[in-house]
Design a protein around this motif. Structure first.
Motif, PDB file in Angstrom:
ATOM      1  N   VAL A   1      55.196  12.312  15.123  1.00  0.00           N
ATOM      2  CA  VAL A   1      55.335  10.873  14.935  1.00  0.00           C
ATOM      3  C   VAL A   1      56.810  10.507  14.926  1.00  0.00           C
ATOM      4  O   VAL A   1      57.242   9.549  15.558  1.00  0.00           O
ATOM      5  N   ASP A   2      57.613  11.309  14.234  1.00  0.00           N
ATOM      6  CA  ASP A   2      59.041  11.052  14.106  1.00  0.00           C
ATOM      7  C   ASP A   2      59.752  12.381  13.860  1.00  0.00           C
ATOM      8  O   ASP A   2      59.280  13.185  13.053  1.00  0.00           O
ATOM      9  N   GLY A   3      60.851  12.615  14.548  1.00  0.00           N
ATOM     10  CA  GLY A   3      61.633  13.824  14.345  1.00  0.00           C
ATOM     11  C   GLY A   3      61.481  14.816  15.484  1.00  0.00           C
ATOM     12  O   GLY A   3      60.921  14.502  16.537  1.00  0.00           O
ATOM     13  N   ILE A   4      61.980  16.027  15.250  1.00  0.00           N
ATOM     14  CA  ILE A   4      62.005  17.062  16.279  1.00  0.00           C
ATOM     15  C   ILE A   4      61.521  18.383  15.687  1.00  0.00           C
ATOM     16  O   ILE A   4      61.961  18.791  14.613  1.00  0.00           O
ATOM     17  N   LEU A   5      60.613  19.053  16.402  1.00  0.00           N
ATOM     18  CA  LEU A   5      60.209  20.415  16.057  1.00  0.00           C
ATOM     19  C   LEU A   5      60.817  21.370  17.074  1.00  0.00           C
ATOM     20  O   LEU A   5      61.028  21.005  18.228  1.00  0.00           O
ATOM     21  N   GLY A   6      61.073  22.595  16.632  1.00  0.00           N
ATOM     22  CA  GLY A   6      61.579  23.611  17.539  1.00  0.00           C
ATOM     23  C   GLY A   6      60.712  24.848  17.484  1.00  0.00           C
ATOM     24  O   GLY A   6      60.184  25.207  16.432  1.00  0.00           O
ATOM     25  N   ALA A   7      60.561  25.496  18.640  1.00  0.00           N
ATOM     26  CA  ALA A   7      59.904  26.801  18.713  1.00  0.00           C
ATOM     27  C   ALA A   7      61.018  27.817  18.917  1.00  0.00           C
ATOM     28  O   ALA A   7      61.736  27.770  19.920  1.00  0.00           O
ATOM     29  N   GLN A   8      61.200  28.698  17.941  1.00  0.00           N
ATOM     30  CA  GLN A   8      62.308  29.653  17.936  1.00  0.00           C
ATOM     31  C   GLN A   8      61.762  31.064  17.893  1.00  0.00           C
ATOM     32  O   GLN A   8      60.714  31.310  17.302  1.00  0.00           O
ATOM     33  N   HIS A   9      62.513  31.982  18.495  1.00  0.00           N
ATOM     34  CA  HIS A   9      62.188  33.405  18.373  1.00  0.00           C
ATOM     35  C   HIS A   9      63.364  34.095  17.710  1.00  0.00           C
ATOM     36  O   HIS A   9      64.494  33.996  18.165  1.00  0.00           O
ATOM     37  N   TYR A  10      63.070  34.783  16.622  1.00  0.00           N
ATOM     38  CA  TYR A  10      64.081  35.533  15.901  1.00  0.00           C
ATOM     39  C   TYR A  10      63.966  36.989  16.315  1.00  0.00           C
ATOM     40  O   TYR A  10      62.952  37.632  16.058  1.00  0.00           O
ATOM     41  N   GLY A  11      64.986  37.509  16.984  1.00  0.00           N
ATOM     42  CA  GLY A  11      64.982  38.880  17.475  1.00  0.00           C
ATOM     43  C   GLY A  11      65.240  39.893  16.383  1.00  0.00           C
ATOM     44  O   GLY A  11      65.745  39.566  15.305  1.00  0.00           O
ATOM     45  N   ASP A  12      64.890  41.138  16.671  1.00  0.00           N
ATOM     46  CA  ASP A  12      65.071  42.225  15.712  1.00  0.00           C
ATOM     47  C   ASP A  12      66.532  42.447  15.346  1.00  0.00           C
ATOM     48  O   ASP A  12      66.846  42.886  14.247  1.00  0.00           O
ATOM     49  N   CYS A  13      67.436  42.141  16.260  1.00  0.00           N
ATOM     50  CA  CYS A  13      68.866  42.368  16.018  1.00  0.00           C
ATOM     51  C   CYS A  13      69.554  41.118  15.488  1.00  0.00           C
ATOM     52  O   CYS A  13      70.783  41.024  15.512  1.00  0.00           O
ATOM     53  N   GLY A  14      68.782  40.156  15.053  1.00  0.00           N
ATOM     54  CA  GLY A  14      69.359  38.941  14.474  1.00  0.00           C
ATOM     55  C   GLY A  14      69.575  37.811  15.452  1.00  0.00           C
ATOM     56  O   GLY A  14      70.039  36.751  15.064  1.00  0.00           O
ATOM     57  N   GLY A  15      69.264  38.013  16.723  1.00  0.00           N
ATOM     58  CA  GLY A  15      69.439  36.942  17.701  1.00  0.00           C
ATOM     59  C   GLY A  15      68.390  35.856  17.531  1.00  0.00           C
ATOM     60  O   GLY A  15      67.267  36.112  17.097  1.00  0.00           O
ATOM     61  N   LEU A  16      68.775  34.645  17.849  1.00  0.00           N
ATOM     62  CA  LEU A  16      67.870  33.500  17.781  1.00  0.00           C
ATOM     63  C   LEU A  16      67.799  32.874  19.162  1.00  0.00           C
ATOM     64  O   LEU A  16      68.820  32.568  19.759  1.00  0.00           O
ATOM     65  N   PHE A  17      66.582  32.696  19.661  1.00  0.00           N
ATOM     66  CA  PHE A  17      66.373  32.108  20.968  1.00  0.00           C
ATOM     67  C   PHE A  17      65.510  30.866  20.823  1.00  0.00           C
ATOM     68  O   PHE A  17      64.475  30.906  20.166  1.00  0.00           O
ATOM     69  N   SER A  18      65.938  29.783  21.449  1.00  0.00           N
ATOM     70  CA  SER A  18      65.185  28.534  21.402  1.00  0.00           C
ATOM     71  C   SER A  18      64.277  28.451  22.613  1.00  0.00           C
ATOM     72  O   SER A  18      64.739  28.358  23.744  1.00  0.00           O
ATOM     73  N   LYS A  19      62.980  28.510  22.363  1.00  0.00           N
ATOM     74  CA  LYS A  19      61.998  28.389  23.444  1.00  0.00           C
ATOM     75  C   LYS A  19      61.859  26.946  23.869  1.00  0.00           C
ATOM     76  O   LYS A  19      61.873  26.627  25.043  1.00  0.00           O
ATOM     77  N   GLU A  20      61.701  26.065  22.879  1.00  0.00           N
ATOM     78  CA  GLU A  20      61.393  24.681  23.206  1.00  0.00           C
ATOM     79  C   GLU A  20      61.707  23.763  22.036  1.00  0.00           C
ATOM     80  O   GLU A  20      61.744  24.180  20.895  1.00  0.00           O
ATOM     81  N   PHE A  21      61.884  22.482  22.362  1.00  0.00           N
ATOM     82  CA  PHE A  21      61.993  21.425  21.367  1.00  0.00           C
ATOM     83  C   PHE A  21      60.952  20.376  21.701  1.00  0.00           C
ATOM     84  O   PHE A  21      60.669  20.100  22.868  1.00  0.00           O
ATOM     85  N   TYR A  22      60.374  19.793  20.665  1.00  0.00           N
ATOM     86  CA  TYR A  22      59.306  18.803  20.819  1.00  0.00           C
ATOM     87  C   TYR A  22      59.728  17.528  20.090  1.00  0.00           C
ATOM     88  O   TYR A  22      60.158  17.581  18.943  1.00  0.00           O
TER      89      TYR A  22
END
Length: 192
Positions: A59-80
């Motif tokens: 309805v309002d705002g932004i969601l993110g789909a994130q993947h947190y890797g084993d070595c501490g990396g963060l990857f952004s799959k998508e924003f909604y």
């Protein structure tokens, strides 16, 4: 949550479902089962590695789909963003655990609904419409990531998704584009 906000949120969700092909009776039932919620920035709605049971209408705002890797990396799959449905299609179709974490990228107002509804026969037009949208989007995103240089990716977002550039942080944009925040800052400076 204020009664008026809940009513407006559910009305907007209902319009979305009708546009996707859900009949009036099924829509009425879906709205009676849906729940309007708020989540502050950073709240996790689905943990990576958990089973996905709910989808969200934003309805309002932004969601993110994130993947947190084993070595501490963060990857952004998508924003909604507002007016979009947020669910992980792979998990929905395979019933596997979620490889991504769904989290509030900003404070959000959401309508939460059960994904079990998408498996009902009366929801098949909605499921087919969502899968068709997702397939097209995936094809576009693959071309975006594979066929464009980082500068072209950034300019694509500027020209075709200006809301992303305006509302996401440099860190979020850089992760999505697949470059470091420092590289994004340099790119922006060069283009300015």
């Amino acid at each position: 949550m204020a009664q008026r906000l809940v009513k407006d949120a559910l009305t907007s969700f209902g319009e979305c479902l009708r546009l996707l092909g859900l009949g009036d009776d099924e829509c009425t039932e879906a709205l009676s089962l849906a729940k309007c919620i708020r989540a502050p920035r950073g709240e996790i709605l689905l943990h990576q590695g958990a089973c996905q049971e709910h989808g969200y209408y934003i309805v309002d705002g932004i969601l993110g789909a994130q993947h947190y890797g084993d070595c501490g990396g963060l990857f952004s799959k998508e924003f909604y963003f507002e007016g979009e449905l947020c669910l992980l299609y792979h998990s929905l179709l395979t019933c596997d655990v979620a490889p991504y974490q769904l989290e509030a990228a900003t404070d959000v107002t959401l309508v939460r609904f059960s994904l079990a509804q998408l498996k009902q026969a009366s929801w098949q037009p909605v499921l087919i419409a969502l899968l068709s949208q997702q397939l097209l989007y995936k094809e576009e995103k693959e071309a975006f990531l594979l066929l464009k240089r980082p500068e072209e990716r950034y300019l694509y977002l500027v020209n075709h998704r200006p809301m992303w550039v305006e509302r996401l942080s440099n860190l979020q944009l850089a992760r999505y584009i697949g470059i470091t925040p420092v590289s994004l800052s340099r790119l922006k400076a060069r283009l300015a």
